[in-house]
Motif scaffolding. Structure first.
Motif, PDB file in Angstrom:
ATOM      1  N   ARG A 681       0.863  -1.346   0.231  1.00 22.09           N
ATOM      2  CA  ARG A 681      -0.081  -0.010   0.037  1.00 22.09           C
ATOM      3  C   ARG A 681       0.972   1.345  -0.005  1.00 22.09           C
ATOM      4  O   ARG A 681       0.598   2.381  -0.815  1.00 22.09           O
ATOM      5  CB  ARG A 681      -1.019  -0.185   1.235  1.00 22.09           C
ATOM      6  CG  ARG A 681      -2.151  -0.869   1.277  1.00 22.09           C
ATOM      7  CD  ARG A 681      -3.349  -0.596   2.325  1.00 22.09           C
ATOM      8  NE  ARG A 681      -2.894  -0.936   3.296  1.00 22.09           N
ATOM      9  CZ  ARG A 681      -2.727  -1.971   4.099  1.00 22.09           C
ATOM     10  NH1 ARG A 681      -3.248  -3.120   3.565  1.00 22.09           N
ATOM     11  NH2 ARG A 681      -2.268  -2.282   5.427  1.00 22.09           N
ATOM     12  N   SER A 685       0.582   4.136  -3.020  1.00 26.32           N
ATOM     13  CA  SER A 685       0.499   5.303  -2.397  1.00 26.32           C
ATOM     14  C   SER A 685       1.349   6.480  -3.070  1.00 26.32           C
ATOM     15  O   SER A 685       1.130   7.606  -3.836  1.00 26.32           O
ATOM     16  CB  SER A 685       0.413   5.576  -0.861  1.00 26.32           C
ATOM     17  OG  SER A 685       0.274   7.073  -0.628  1.00 26.32           O
ATOM     18  N   SER A 689       0.496   9.200  -6.246  1.00 26.02           N
ATOM     19  CA  SER A 689       0.696  10.525  -6.111  1.00 26.02           C
ATOM     20  C   SER A 689       1.376  11.074  -7.296  1.00 26.02           C
ATOM     21  O   SER A 689       1.132  12.116  -8.020  1.00 26.02           O
ATOM     22  CB  SER A 689       1.641  10.835  -4.752  1.00 26.02           C
ATOM     23  OG  SER A 689       0.986  10.428  -3.602  1.00 26.02           O
TER      24      SER A 689
END
Length: 806
Positions: A681, A685, A689
């Motif tokens: 995760r 992430s 982004s």
């Protein structure tokens, strides 16, 4: 002494055991100088060096320039005597074997190739280029199942790098000499690898199955290099009397039946190449090849041709196609010839299995063509498919427990004195045959038999009963239980086959428990039956009188399997395997009937009878004569050890849980999956982004390109929302309530539940201390019980050690 050579330690030791020809030592100084030059060149050509290519080319050139008599390759010390006794006028054959020591299948090669042709008057020289095991001594025990020959494996268990050459390699050459080999030369490959050029020319050779950058491609090139260097040694050894034929084989090839070489045919056509006639794609099956003298110069020069990037190899897809291209474009005569050979592997059951990828056939095609058989009668094909490595029939390969097979091999090797291969007597005893077995061993000792005897009990308690009986209990007794329900006669035959297939003894005497001996086994073998590999006893009860039964005629109807004399030969293993198959699929077939059928399937090769009057049979009771079914059992001690380990693990886990609860600790186990998910995760992430920033930049670029007005769009959305609210349809909400009496019941029930929960909480708080003290007492009690059990086990172990020491 050759200067500038840097060989591995094992290779250096190998040269310690070579001595030059004594006639060459006494030669003239000029001849000695030429000889030293040729020997150094040939040695550098045989050994794996970083600068292998120039040294091979130099050795090849110098061996051609120097006379063949002066360039004789040094003989092994132990094979020199046999070579001197062989007439130089006889035909000569060189056998080249490459691979590894662990995968070497020795007995079939020596019996069916070396001995079979030597008995026809052919001088056979054996050349071995092998790689030594990576680990020696006790460290190799864990790799026991990877060794193809149990007699070599027993030696690997007890040697190190310093004694490997004198123990293992000299033992192999001694066996070759015993099988009538005229010469035996061996060489241990080093750790230096083949230099693999990355140019386009070499990348266009063997492009499909074995390109040079793959392990398969490197193995092919290494094998070509080994064959090339062995051929240099053979050319240095042959002198003016050149070889008539050359046999090239892999170390794991199992020669199922004798293969006689047509020497006259190869002498008449020196450019002939014989190969197994079955392969999917166009090519030469390189598992086994036989070639004439001129063909050998071409085919065994594949490594040099590959080094030079020979145009004849350009565009080839496989190694087989490369060999075929080299043979056809060199004008050689490729002739298909059926050969009784298959690649094999040793299994944990002690039995060999045959690999179906030996010939790379399609599913719809049969293996009969490989062995020159018809579909109606194909005994070799039947044996090949029955004991296939692909199917691994559990009726054969799961009959005995692997750990008991290993113990059986170790016991037989110790009784046979390892490399001495002394004869042993084997008998397999049921629980109701103990008395007869003791009588049999006592009679055998009384007639003067000095061979060690091994008693195999089919259940626990037999060895103790043998020891407590009056008489001879045998030299060694072990228990071997079946791993599946099986008839007693079939299990006895399985144990016999497992011992015979190992080849750990030169002579195996199998005696049934009901036999009684009248003469020593030395007088059993008739003088005209010295070449027989398996001798059976005679069943005189099937003849009208003893005189008619003791004739010299070999009649299978008189066969009796109660006493057998077996040699270390692949024909013996083949007969026993075929008999096993017949006993398995024909439940009413006895061991004698199955062996007779197996001898007929092998064309009665190596079959004979023992001398008459060697033994008699004891009368067995009704319970003893019945062929009982033995139930499968775990090996002695294994089930008890597993039960103790499982009980100890469960008790330890339970007490650890109690201890954690008593101390109030809350230990959480690590969750690797959760940690992995968190890492994934976090990575996602970061990527999200980056993607979000990239997308925002792209959206802004599109807005600028299309003249997007954000203020105008916002006003339009505001007006649209106002319009939607003005024209929205309103729906009345209808709520359904419970009647007053029903609502009161529900409320009373909820209040009663809350009151009971509050009362339980108050009771728990009041009695918390007393419950904690009771829980602590239970933990201490359980800990004391475990400590007492551990003390009892330690005391029993100490008593057993003292008894064993006493």
């Amino acid at each position: 002494m050759c200067l500038g050579s840097s060989r591995p330690r094992l290779t250096a030791l190998a040269y310690f055991h070579y001595v030059p020809h004594r006639n060459l030592v006494a030669s003239m100084p000029a001849r000695v100088g030429a000889l030293v030059l040729a020997l150094c060149s040939a040695a550098e050509g045989l050994h794996l060096q970083k600068d292998a290519q120039p040294k091979l080319a130099r050795a090849d050139h110098e061996l051609t320039a120097v006379g063949a008599e002066e360039a004789g390759w040094p003989f092994h010390r132990r094979s020199r005597q046999r070579a001197e006794e062989t007439s130089t006028d006889s035909a000569r054959v060189a056998v080249l074997v490459s691979g590894s020591v662990e995968n070497l299948v020795l007995s079939p090669l020596l019996t069916n190739v070396v001995r079979a042709n030597a008995q026809k008057g052919i001088q056979v020289d054996l050349f071995l280029s092998l790689t030594a095991p990576a680990k020696l001594g006790k460290q190799v025990v864990s790799r026991r199942q990877e060794a193809n020959d149990p007699k070599i494996q027993t030696l690997l268990d007890s040697v190190d790098e310093l004694s490997f050459n004198t123990t293992v390699m000299d033992f192999i050459c001694d066996l070759a000499k015993a099988q009538l080999a005229s010469g035996c030369q061996w060489y241990l490959e080093g750790e230096d690898r083949v230099a693999l050029p990355s140019d386009a020319t070499h990348r266009n050779i063997m492009t499909r199955d074995s390109p040079i950058e793959t392990p398969t491609g490197r193995a092919v090139i290494s094998r070509w290099r080994s064959l090339s260097r062995m051929w240099i040694a053979a050319r240095a050894m042959e002198g003016q009397d050149q070889y008539s034929a050359v046999v090239v084989a892999r170390e794991d090839g199992y020669w199922i039946a004798p293969h006689l070489i047509d020497v006259q045919g190869f002498q008449m056509d020196a450019q002939q190449v014989s190969t197994v006639p079955c392969l999917d794609s166009t090519g030469i099956n390189d598992k086994a090849m036989i070639m004439g003298r001129e063909a050998a110069d071409t085919m065994l020069g594949m490594y040099q041709a590959w080094q030079k990037g020979d145009m004849r190899l350009d565009g080839t897809r496989t190694a087989e196609e490369a060999l075929f291209r080299m043979a056809t474009e060199s004008g050689l005569n490729v002739k298909p010839e059926p050969m009784n050979i298959a690649l094999s592997s040793q299994t944990s059951s002690g039995l060999p299995c045959f690999r179906e990828d030996t010939f790379n056939l399609k599913q719809e095609e049969g293996y009969e063509q490989c062995f020159g058989e018809s579909r109606e009668y194909a005994p070799v094909t039947s044996l090949f498919s029955t004991f296939s490595c692909d199917t691994m029939n559990p009726d054969f390969y799961d009959m005995l427990w692997p750990q008991q097979v290993q113990r059986l091999h170790q016991t037989v090797a110790e009784l046979a004195s390892h490399s001495d291969r002394a004869p042993i007597v084997l008998t397999v005893v049921n629980h109701d045959e103990v008395e007869m077995a003791v009588n049999m061993l006592t009679s055998l000792q009384s007639v003067g038999e000095e061979a060690a005897s091994l008693v195999v009990g089919t259940s626990t308690g037999i060895c103790k009963a043998m020891k407590d009986s009056v008489g001879v209990a045998g030299s060694r007794c072990i228990a071997v239980q079946p791993a599946q329900d099986v008839r007693s006669s079939l299990f006895k035959h399985a144990v016999l086959t497992t011992v015979a297939a190992a080849g750990l003894t030169d002579r195996l005497i199998y005696a049934a428990p009901n036999a009684l001996f009248a003469r020593a086994p030395e007088s059993w073998r008739p003088r005209d039956r010295e070449d027989r590999q398996v001798l059976f006893a005679r069943d005189l009860t099937r003849s009208r009188d003893a005189k008619e039964g003791c004739t010299d005629q070999a009649d299978l109807a008189q066969m009796d399997s109660s006493v057998m004399l077996l040699s270390d030969a692949p024909q013996v293993t083949e007969i026993l395997l075929r008999a096993w198959e017949r006993m398995l699929y024909e439940e009413k077939a006895s061991q004698t009937e199955a062996l007779a059928a197996a001898v007929q399937a092998t064309d009665a090769a190596g079959f004979g009878f023992l001398s008459c009057g060697s033994h008699t049979l004891q009368t067995a009771g009704a319970s003893t004569a019945a062929d009982k079914v033995l139930s499968w059992e775990m090996p002695p001690g294994v089930a008890e050890n597993m039960r103790k380990q499982r009980s100890r693990a469960n008790a330890s886990a339970w007490v650890d849980w109690l201890r954690r609860q008593a101390s109030g600790e809350t230990q959480r186990r690590s969750a690797p999956q959760q940690v992995a998910d968190a890492q994934r995760r976090a990575e996602y992430s970061k990527q999200a982004s980056a993607w979000k920033e990239t997308w925002e930049r792209r959206v802004q670029e599109l807005r600028e390109e299309n003249g997007y007005n954000e203020t105008e769009v916002r006003e339009q959305r505001k007006l649209q929302r106002q319009y939607n609210r003005a024209h929205r349809e309103h729906h009345k909400k209808r709520v359904r309530y419970l009647p007053p009496d029903e609502a009161a019941k529900v409320k009373a029930k909820d209040e009663a539940w809350e009151a009971s929960q509050e009362k339980q909480r108050q009771d728990d708080l009041a009695k918390a201390e007393s419950r904690r003290e009771a829980f602590q007492r239970e933990v201490e009690k359980a800990q004391k019980m475990m400590d007492a059990e551990e003390d009892e086990e330690e005391d029993s172990t100490a008593e057993e050690d003292e008894a064993g020491a006493a």
